[in-house]
Design a protein around this motif. Sequence first.
Motif: not given
Length: 390
Positions: A9-11, A61-62, A82-84
């Motif tokens: 995630v993140g491009l 995605l997640i 997003l990590n959570k």
Amino acid sequence: MKKLRIGVVGLGDISRVYLNNLKKYSDFVTIDACASRSLEKAQKKAAEFGIPHAYACAEDLIEQADVDLILNLTTPDAHYRLNKLALTCGKHVYTEKPLAFTYAEGKELVDLAQSKHLRIGCAPDTFLGARLQTCRDILDSGKIGEIIGASAFVIYHGCETFHPNPAFYYHTGAGPLMDIGPYYVTALLSLLGPVQACCAMSKRTFDQRPIATEPHRGEMIDVEVDTYTTGLMQFASGAIGTAIFSFDVWDSNLPRIEIYGTKGTLCLPDIDPLDGPNIFGGDIWLRTEENYRWYSQPRDWFDVKKDWEHVPLTRPFASTSHSENSRGIGLIDMVLALAENRPERASGRMALHSLEMMEKMLSGAKTQQFGILETTFDRPQPLSADFPVR
């Protein structure tokens, strides 16, 4: 071993070096999905790197992709959320720094990962590169004796002098300590272990700063963070660390990092502040009691270096490039750690300790108090000789 499926995630710009490097480890991982803020960008990146699935947003995605691990390369303000989400969805996480914006958020993530028996790792992984791993070998050999102290210097005149979009560096959560500092702090922690207490003095030199680069030349940035911080660290080992983190200094001949022992000194002599522990390779100078001599006359810095021993790098991953390097070996180490049932080296616990210390430096500068750290971590083991090199 089972291959782990990765969702990215993140491009942004940093994603290219990660994707190139992870492709080299296709015997350990597959990149199964990617997401950006626009589906078109994600689809373009997916086509370029042969990634099967593209998503229009990180959350999709997640929540939807059939992957084992999330590589989070989004902007720092999205890291905690997003990590959570990834951990809540039962996925391992490897994130670019910072782990989160605040220590409280970071602690929540590390505790959540532990409660769900998941791994959370965090960049920077430059301490696994050839230079700092060679330094680790020297320290562990006892060649410079018992470690007395260390110093680190992150000093230059700000990102508005070279970066096309520098405003973020002066917003809450960034600044020289929180944005560039983690490379230096992580290097010291990986070499010397955890810190027990810290303090700092800090100031904000300019309320606004003019951008000197295109396309925003002449625009003013509102400065929300302190831009000159001097910190002290008391390591659990007894060593004392000193550091300066500043965007206010026009130039300096100071080295980036030095380690002081009872029998000698290790020096990372880079002049460029964006080198130092920000890169995987680079020079190491060593001065011991065997090659020490007293100078009775004034001496020039560039003559002095001739009297230091220039240490050859004995470890892999020695790139000095900012665009083509070994970013991602921390993630690969975490994948191997899962298979081998051992701790990962670029761990969430070390990142949390770093985050707590930096936060306590900034808060302590306002209250003029020492901060006693609640967290600790096990100093990561040196990179093993059988670590796969691609």
